[in-house]
Design an enzyme around this catalytic site. Structure first.
Site, PDB file in Angstrom:
ATOM      1  N   GLU A  67       0.811  -1.226   0.000  1.00  0.00           N
ATOM      2  CA  GLU A  67       0.000   0.000   0.000  1.00  0.00           C
ATOM      3  C   GLU A  67       0.841   1.272   0.000  1.00  0.00           C
ATOM      4  O   GLU A  67       0.405   2.306  -0.510  1.00  0.00           O
ATOM      5  CB  GLU A  67      -0.963   0.016   1.194  1.00  0.00           C
ATOM      6  CG  GLU A  67      -2.095  -0.994   1.106  1.00  0.00           C
ATOM      7  CD  GLU A  67      -1.739  -2.340   1.717  1.00  0.00           C
ATOM      8  OE1 GLU A  67      -0.543  -2.560   2.030  1.00  0.00           O
ATOM      9  OE2 GLU A  67      -2.640  -3.174   1.885  1.00  0.00           O
ATOM     10  N   PHE A 102     -11.086  -6.865  14.198  1.00  0.00           N
ATOM     11  CA  PHE A 102     -10.053  -7.374  13.296  1.00  0.00           C
ATOM     12  C   PHE A 102      -9.736  -6.324  12.222  1.00  0.00           C
ATOM     13  O   PHE A 102     -10.624  -5.776  11.598  1.00  0.00           O
ATOM     14  CB  PHE A 102     -10.529  -8.671  12.631  1.00  0.00           C
ATOM     15  CG  PHE A 102      -9.545  -9.199  11.625  1.00  0.00           C
ATOM     16  CD1 PHE A 102      -8.279  -9.623  12.026  1.00  0.00           C
ATOM     17  CD2 PHE A 102      -9.863  -9.253  10.279  1.00  0.00           C
ATOM     18  CE1 PHE A 102      -7.356 -10.101  11.102  1.00  0.00           C
ATOM     19  CE2 PHE A 102      -8.948  -9.734   9.346  1.00  0.00           C
ATOM     20  CZ  PHE A 102      -7.692 -10.159   9.762  1.00  0.00           C
ATOM     21  N   GLN A 103      -8.469  -6.062  12.014  1.00  0.00           N
ATOM     22  CA  GLN A 103      -7.984  -5.065  11.049  1.00  0.00           C
ATOM     23  C   GLN A 103      -8.591  -3.678  11.267  1.00  0.00           C
ATOM     24  O   GLN A 103      -8.915  -2.977  10.322  1.00  0.00           O
ATOM     25  CB  GLN A 103      -8.204  -5.543   9.604  1.00  0.00           C
ATOM     26  CG  GLN A 103      -7.298  -6.721   9.253  1.00  0.00           C
ATOM     27  CD  GLN A 103      -7.244  -7.035   7.770  1.00  0.00           C
ATOM     28  OE1 GLN A 103      -8.217  -6.811   7.049  1.00  0.00           O
ATOM     29  NE2 GLN A 103      -6.116  -7.548   7.304  1.00  0.00           N
ATOM     30  N   LYS A 137     -17.299  -0.311   6.368  1.00  0.00           N
ATOM     31  CA  LYS A 137     -17.811  -1.247   5.375  1.00  0.00           C
ATOM     32  C   LYS A 137     -19.316  -1.070   5.152  1.00  0.00           C
ATOM     33  O   LYS A 137     -19.786  -1.056   4.013  1.00  0.00           O
ATOM     34  CB  LYS A 137     -17.511  -2.676   5.825  1.00  0.00           C
ATOM     35  CG  LYS A 137     -17.924  -3.713   4.800  1.00  0.00           C
ATOM     36  CD  LYS A 137     -17.572  -5.122   5.240  1.00  0.00           C
ATOM     37  CE  LYS A 137     -17.861  -6.090   4.096  1.00  0.00           C
ATOM     38  NZ  LYS A 137     -17.580  -7.485   4.465  1.00  0.00           N
ATOM     39  N   MET A 186      24.471   8.619   1.438  1.00  0.00           N
ATOM     40  CA  MET A 186      24.419   9.935   2.066  1.00  0.00           C
ATOM     41  C   MET A 186      24.799   9.843   3.541  1.00  0.00           C
ATOM     42  O   MET A 186      25.531  10.686   4.062  1.00  0.00           O
ATOM     43  CB  MET A 186      23.022  10.548   1.898  1.00  0.00           C
ATOM     44  CG  MET A 186      22.928  11.988   2.348  1.00  0.00           C
ATOM     45  SD  MET A 186      24.081  13.057   1.473  1.00  0.00           S
ATOM     46  CE  MET A 186      23.017  13.762   0.214  1.00  0.00           C
TER      47      MET A 186
END
Lengths: 563, 161
Positions: A54, A116-117, A166, A473
């Protein structure tokens, strides 16, 4: 005129709203709570690019936005999907890039239950979004989406997040898309105050050593033509910040390149000698100002910015003008007179001749600066995206950009792993352009899984790795300030990048000698498929010149490596 | 230097954390913050007392204005505004000292709102100085609990924002 209301689910309403916003592509990754929305996306008239992480969705949306000037859109599921977007959202926020991020969320009845999630993504992203929404009622969807695109793309642009429980996507609503937004707390100032513009014009008339310091605001407001005209009329040299690169033609006699820590010496000297600094769409970042108390000590400062909070934030401004860069510059052009400033221009030419950007070529060592010059020779109108680190600074120094939106780089946040997904987004927005991702071997490994995305969707970007086997760097700082104690910065032998590219089905080329450089670049362009060129470069090359942290910007050191 | 800011915001969930978060992440100190709805139920009013020099104050106001849910920010200078705070103070009291406490309450034009065998609960309204004064006078009796609302303020005169 309002359109007819139609009964549909929240998920359908989201798609309909995206149509009305002209969205042509979404970068996303599905998940449990997004099933209803993905079911609608399955046959929607919007391209969906399936990323492999993502974070890449957010960076790709940003790359797309930067290359096209449109709002980038990304989509991730609840919980880990949403938290994986966070770096990309923060990056867009720091560089003021318009983006709308959609996240799935657990159903409203489970909110706050540690379901959940579940992650409180509106809470998490509050400090890194311009605004965010948790949709509580499906009927609000069209209004919220309309507002989100408006907020993201107007004023000082930035990311807006919409969190979608949802059950909000399954509820049915009477769809109606509003024509206007009504936000009483959001009215960005677009036009510059005329009195202030006149004050600025009179300061310019009195100045003998004016200097324009232009930033990313020129690109977001599309003010590059006005900038060129303005600079030519008042005969002021122009220095552009990292995010302002490509807003002024590199080959122009008034162009000084980038200022600051790894800027050109002549840009830094010009700032310190200038008697009038005209800052446009730039924010006096510490990488530009160095020791802020010693920055531009002889100059009055005009600051043109759309965000009033930037005025006098880091340095005290004498003449602030709040407004859109394009609008304000156009208005300033009407109030300034054509002026010759031969003495000042000659002085700058002296510095330019005495202190050019340079590096030392070595017989058996490939230099990254040379590779950038070669890329420039083969393809001088590419879109160049970078990761973060030494290669990024070399790109800023050595590639000669000609038109706006052709340089895309993570400025404020400095996100390693940004470049490759951003390049994918840029190529989708500008399929007509050759797109390079100039990478380090460290940065590329942070999002190389996107080779799969590039292959699946046939997105021919070219990854040019300046492979020095170090997190270069940080190694450079360790060399200079920590007695060459290279603490955990050596990554030599990580992976065979050529085989890695081939494993994904992409083209892989290794280059170790100067005479192989050009053919490899040409071959990659000609292949018209995702390609990785592994340039094995000098391990301990430093970015030069350099202003040490905390020093004034005219205390700038040469660090070229001698054989 | 302390400043009192009146901030009109959309009466939406999350707006308090947006404002509070802005202060904390930029390292600005809030002395007090009071929120309540206004004559318009869609708008809430926050009264924020913040500490800092002019530069800090200017940044605070500009940053607040950047929040989409913030409608208006006003810096209420001491002369042009009226402000009040309310405190509830529960103090130890028995038959020997009850009269003395009631006397203090009268002097401060405060009120007793609860009486129990061993305590009195006092309501007092006023500016900060007054509340601190009564608190100091009641301390010797033993303050059991105290709650303060934080300052709320309006501009003087008939102009509304």
């Amino acid at each position: 005129m309002s359109e007819k209301k139609e009964r549909m689910t929240g998920a359908r309403a989201i798609i309909e709203s995206l149509y009305r916003e002209g969205v042509e592509v979404i970068f996303g990754y599905p998940g449990g709570v997004l099933l209803p929305l993905y079911d609608e996306l399955y046959d929607a008239d919007i391209r969906h690019i399936l990323v492999r992480h993502e974070q890449a969705a957010a960076h790709a949306a940003e790359g797309y936005a930067r290359a096209t000037g449109k709002v980038g859109v990304c989509l991730a599921t609840s919980g880990p999907g949403a938290t994986n977007l966070v770096t990309g959202i923060a990056n867009a926020y720091m560089d003021s890039i318009p983006m709308v991020a959609f996240t799935g969320q657990v159903p409203r009845s489970l909110l706050g239950n540690d379901a959940f999630q579940e992650a409180d993504i509106t809470g998490i992203t509050m400090p890194i979004t311009k605004h965010n929404y948790l949709v509580q009622n499906a009927n609000d969807l069209p209004r919220i989406i309309k507002e989100a695109f408006h907020i993201a793309s107007t004023g000082r642009p930035g990311p807006v997040l919409i969190d979608l429980p949802k059950d909000v996507t399954t509820d049915e609503i009477d769809f109606y898309y509003p024509d206007k937004v009504d936000l009483r707390g959001y009215k960005p100032t677009f036009k510059g105050n005329l009195q202030q513009v006149k004050k600025a014009a009179s300061a310019i008339a009195k100045s003998s050593r004016p200097l324009i310091y232009a930033g990313g605001g020129i690109i977001s407001s599309g003010a590059h033509e006005e900038l060129l005209k303005f600079a030519e009329i008042i005969q002021a040299p122009v220095t552009t910040t990292l995010t302002g690169i490509s807003s002024f033609p590199s080959g122009h006699p008034l162009y000084l390149g980038m200022p600051g820590m790894h800027g050109t010496k002549y840009a830094n000297y010009a700032i310190q000698e200038s008697d009038l600094l005209i800052a446009v769409g730039a924010r006096f970042d510490d990488r530009v100002t160095g020791k802020v108390q010693s920055f531009a000590p002889n100059a009055k400062i005009i600051h043109i910015d759309i965000d009033p909070a930037e005025i006098s934030k880091n340095v005290t401004v004498d003449i602030p003008i709040v407004g859109d860069a394009k609008n304000v510059l156009a208005s300033l052009i009407k109030h300034v007179k054509k002026t010759e400033r031969k003495e000042w221009i000659d002085k700058i030419q002296e510095w330019r001749d005495a202190y050019p950007l340079h590096y030392i070529k070595e017989k058996n060592n490939l230099k990254p600066q040379f590779i950038l010059e070669q890329i420039n020779e083969v393809c001088d109108d590419a879109i160049i995206v970078t990761e973060v680190g030494q290669h990024q600074m070399w790109t800023a120094q050595y590639y000669k950009f000609k038109e706006p939106r052709t340089f895309i780089s993570s400025g404020g946040l400095g996100t390693m792993g940004y470049g490759f997904p951003a390049a994918i987004g840029a190529k989708i927005g500008r399929p007509d352009k050759v797109v390079f991702n100039i990478a380090g071997d460290g940065s590329f490994q942070m999002n190389l899984q996107e080779l799969a995305t590039a292959m699946q969707d046939d997105i021919p970007v070219i990854v040019a790795i300046m492979n020095n086997g170090y997190l270069g760097m940080v190694r450079q700082w360790q060399e200079l300030f920590f007695d060459k104690r290279y603490s955990f910065t050596c990554i030599k032998g990580s992976v065979d990048f050529v085989k890695l590219a081939e494993a994904y089905g992409a083209l892989g080329i290794r280059v170790t000698k100067e005479d192989e450089v050009k053919p490899a670049i040409e071959k990659a362009i000609k292949s018209n498929k995702p390609a990785v060129i592994d340039f094995i470069v000098e391990c301990e090359e430093n970015v030069s010149p350099m202003v040490p942290a905390g020093a004034a910007i005219n205390e700038i050191l040469d660090l070229e490596r001698k054989e | 230097m302390r400043h009192t800011l009146a901030v009109l915001v959309e009466n939406k969930f999350g707006v308090l954390s947006r404002v509070a978060g802005l202060f904390s992440r930029r390292g600005y100190n809030i002395d007090s913050l009071a929120v309540g709805i206004t004559e318009n139920p869609n708008i809430s009013r926050m009264t924020i007392v913040v500490r800092g020099d002019e530069h800090v104050l200017e940044q605070v106001i500009k940053q607040l204005n950047k929040l989409i849910d913030v409608i208006r920010v006003m810096d209420l200078g001491a002369e042009e505004s009226v402000d009040r705070e309310l405190a509830l103070i529960k103090v130890n009291a028995d038959k020997d000292n009850r009269a003395e406490i009631i006397q203090i309450v009268d002097i401060f034009r405060a009120r007793i709102i609860d009486v129990a065998a061993h305590s009195l609960t006092i309501e007092v309204t006023g500016d900060e100085g007054k509340i601190e004064a009564i608190e100091n006078l009641l301390k010797p009796f033993g303050i059991m609990e105290m709650a303060r609302t934080g300052k709320i303020a309006l501009k003087r005169g008939s102009k509304s924002p």
